[in-house]
Write an enzyme that holds these catalytic residues in place. Sequence first.
Site, PDB file in Angstrom:
ATOM      1  N   TYR A 227      -4.954  17.026   1.984  1.00 56.01           N
ATOM      2  CA  TYR A 227      -5.139  17.167   3.435  1.00 56.01           C
ATOM      3  C   TYR A 227      -3.965  17.934   4.041  1.00 56.01           C
ATOM      4  O   TYR A 227      -4.150  18.803   4.892  1.00 56.01           O
ATOM      5  CB  TYR A 227      -5.285  15.786   4.075  1.00 56.01           C
ATOM      6  CG  TYR A 227      -5.760  15.834   5.505  1.00 56.01           C
ATOM      7  CD1 TYR A 227      -7.115  15.969   5.799  1.00 56.01           C
ATOM      8  CD2 TYR A 227      -4.855  15.759   6.558  1.00 56.01           C
ATOM      9  CE1 TYR A 227      -7.560  16.022   7.107  1.00 56.01           C
ATOM     10  CE2 TYR A 227      -5.291  15.806   7.873  1.00 56.01           C
ATOM     11  CZ  TYR A 227      -6.645  15.936   8.142  1.00 56.01           C
ATOM     12  OH  TYR A 227      -7.082  15.997   9.437  1.00 56.01           O
TER      13      TYR A 227
ATOM     14  N   LYS B  41      -4.292   3.623  -5.253  1.00 57.84           N
ATOM     15  CA  LYS B  41      -3.024   4.168  -4.761  1.00 57.84           C
ATOM     16  C   LYS B  41      -2.879   5.635  -5.151  1.00 57.84           C
ATOM     17  O   LYS B  41      -2.457   6.468  -4.342  1.00 57.84           O
ATOM     18  CB  LYS B  41      -1.842   3.357  -5.299  1.00 57.84           C
ATOM     19  CG  LYS B  41      -1.784   1.947  -4.757  1.00 57.84           C
ATOM     20  CD  LYS B  41      -0.514   1.232  -5.120  1.00 57.84           C
ATOM     21  CE  LYS B  41      -0.323   1.063  -6.586  1.00 57.84           C
ATOM     22  NZ  LYS B  41       0.857   0.288  -6.947  1.00 57.84           N
TER      23      LYS B  41
ATOM     24  N   HIS C 259      -0.399 -14.144   4.120  1.00 58.18           N
ATOM     25  CA  HIS C 259      -1.518 -15.073   4.070  1.00 58.18           C
ATOM     26  C   HIS C 259      -1.296 -16.007   2.876  1.00 58.18           C
ATOM     27  O   HIS C 259      -0.927 -15.556   1.795  1.00 58.18           O
ATOM     28  CB  HIS C 259      -2.838 -14.318   3.923  1.00 58.18           C
ATOM     29  CG  HIS C 259      -4.026 -15.177   4.154  1.00 58.18           C
ATOM     30  ND1 HIS C 259      -4.507 -16.047   3.206  1.00 58.18           N
ATOM     31  CD2 HIS C 259      -4.809 -15.323   5.242  1.00 58.18           C
ATOM     32  CE1 HIS C 259      -5.547 -16.685   3.688  1.00 58.18           C
ATOM     33  NE2 HIS C 259      -5.758 -16.267   4.924  1.00 58.18           N
TER      34      HIS C 259
ATOM     35  N   GLN D  99      -4.364  21.629   3.071  1.00 60.24           N
ATOM     36  CA  GLN D  99      -5.494  22.275   3.743  1.00 60.24           C
ATOM     37  C   GLN D  99      -5.270  22.433   5.243  1.00 60.24           C
ATOM     38  O   GLN D  99      -5.590  23.461   5.815  1.00 60.24           O
ATOM     39  CB  GLN D  99      -6.768  21.458   3.510  1.00 60.24           C
ATOM     40  CG  GLN D  99      -7.989  22.023   4.218  1.00 60.24           C
ATOM     41  CD  GLN D  99      -9.226  21.192   3.956  1.00 60.24           C
ATOM     42  OE1 GLN D  99      -9.381  20.620   2.901  1.00 60.24           O
ATOM     43  NE2 GLN D  99     -10.109  21.144   4.933  1.00 60.24           N
TER      44      GLN D  99
ATOM     45  N   THR E 183       6.406  -6.507  -1.810  1.00 61.43           N
ATOM     46  CA  THR E 183       6.978  -6.940  -0.539  1.00 61.43           C
ATOM     47  C   THR E 183       6.497  -8.352  -0.220  1.00 61.43           C
ATOM     48  O   THR E 183       5.349  -8.704  -0.480  1.00 61.43           O
ATOM     49  CB  THR E 183       6.568  -5.972   0.589  1.00 61.43           C
ATOM     50  OG1 THR E 183       6.963  -4.651   0.200  1.00 61.43           O
ATOM     51  CG2 THR E 183       7.232  -6.334   1.893  1.00 61.43           C
TER      52      THR E 183
ATOM     53  N   ARG F  57      -0.767 -12.884  -4.024  1.00 60.90           N
ATOM     54  CA  ARG F  57       0.494 -12.316  -4.509  1.00 60.90           C
ATOM     55  C   ARG F  57       1.371 -13.432  -5.069  1.00 60.90           C
ATOM     56  O   ARG F  57       1.306 -14.576  -4.654  1.00 60.90           O
ATOM     57  CB  ARG F  57       1.209 -11.573  -3.385  1.00 60.90           C
ATOM     58  CG  ARG F  57       0.475 -10.306  -3.014  1.00 60.90           C
ATOM     59  CD  ARG F  57       1.301  -9.467  -2.098  1.00 60.90           C
ATOM     60  NE  ARG F  57       0.650  -9.421  -0.797  1.00 60.90           N
ATOM     61  CZ  ARG F  57       1.186  -8.916   0.272  1.00 60.90           C
ATOM     62  NH1 ARG F  57       2.412  -8.435   0.254  1.00 60.90           N
ATOM     63  NH2 ARG F  57       0.515  -8.895   1.399  1.00 60.90           N
TER      64      ARG F  57
ATOM     65  N   TYR G   1      -6.941  -1.199  -8.043  1.00 64.13           N
ATOM     66  CA  TYR G   1      -5.617  -1.249  -7.411  1.00 64.13           C
ATOM     67  C   TYR G   1      -4.798  -0.015  -7.788  1.00 64.13           C
ATOM     68  O   TYR G   1      -4.307   0.710  -6.926  1.00 64.13           O
ATOM     69  CB  TYR G   1      -4.906  -2.536  -7.845  1.00 64.13           C
ATOM     70  CG  TYR G   1      -3.494  -2.656  -7.373  1.00 64.13           C
ATOM     71  CD1 TYR G   1      -3.211  -2.955  -6.041  1.00 64.13           C
ATOM     72  CD2 TYR G   1      -2.432  -2.479  -8.250  1.00 64.13           C
ATOM     73  CE1 TYR G   1      -1.901  -3.065  -5.597  1.00 64.13           C
ATOM     74  CE2 TYR G   1      -1.122  -2.590  -7.816  1.00 64.13           C
ATOM     75  CZ  TYR G   1      -0.869  -2.885  -6.495  1.00 64.13           C
ATOM     76  OH  TYR G   1       0.429  -2.989  -6.054  1.00 64.13           O
TER      77      TYR G   1
END
Length: 188
Positions: A36, A26, A58, A39, A52, A63, A22
């Site tokens: 990216y 991130k 679900h 480049q 959040t 969470r 986890y």
Amino acid sequence: LVHPQQETYWGHVNPIGDRACYDEGKRSAETLFVNYHKQNKVNIKIIRIFNTYGPKMHPNDGRVVSNFIVQALQNHDITVYGKGNQTRSFQYVDDLVEGMVRLMNSRDGFTGPVNVGNPNEFTILELAEKVIELTGSKSKIIYKPLPSDDPMQRQPDISLAKKELDWAPKVQLEEGLIKTIDFFKKII
């Protein structure tokens, strides 16, 4: 180790611990985006999202907000890890979406990262008690050992979001919990 967390803080995480996928996932994503961008000269925006919650979560996503609501609506014991004194800041989904849109529309050259979260901090025990109160549950709070590497404090510093995005959360915890509980009542 820094509280509240600013975007300039690089973090203090265990790269091989229980939360490593986890935490490092991130961090890796941010690294890939920045490289990216360098480049390929494309515009990017980096957002750091803090806890959040809201309708349409679900029920078994793992969470803390959804876990507590589901447990409370079913009058099951509510599981709190450690003594419940670790803190979190909970952001309602509408506030997150508004922050994301504002970041996407922010000035050219501003890539972030920018924290988007509600800086109001609550203990996990306070959250459990609030969910029991709002659901009218008969649930009892039970305590289990704190998982390894579980952060004791999580609170965003949103100064940069206020400055660059003219953004701050509007929905406070009780209001958001009521909307979320109403959703879960319909699906459980």
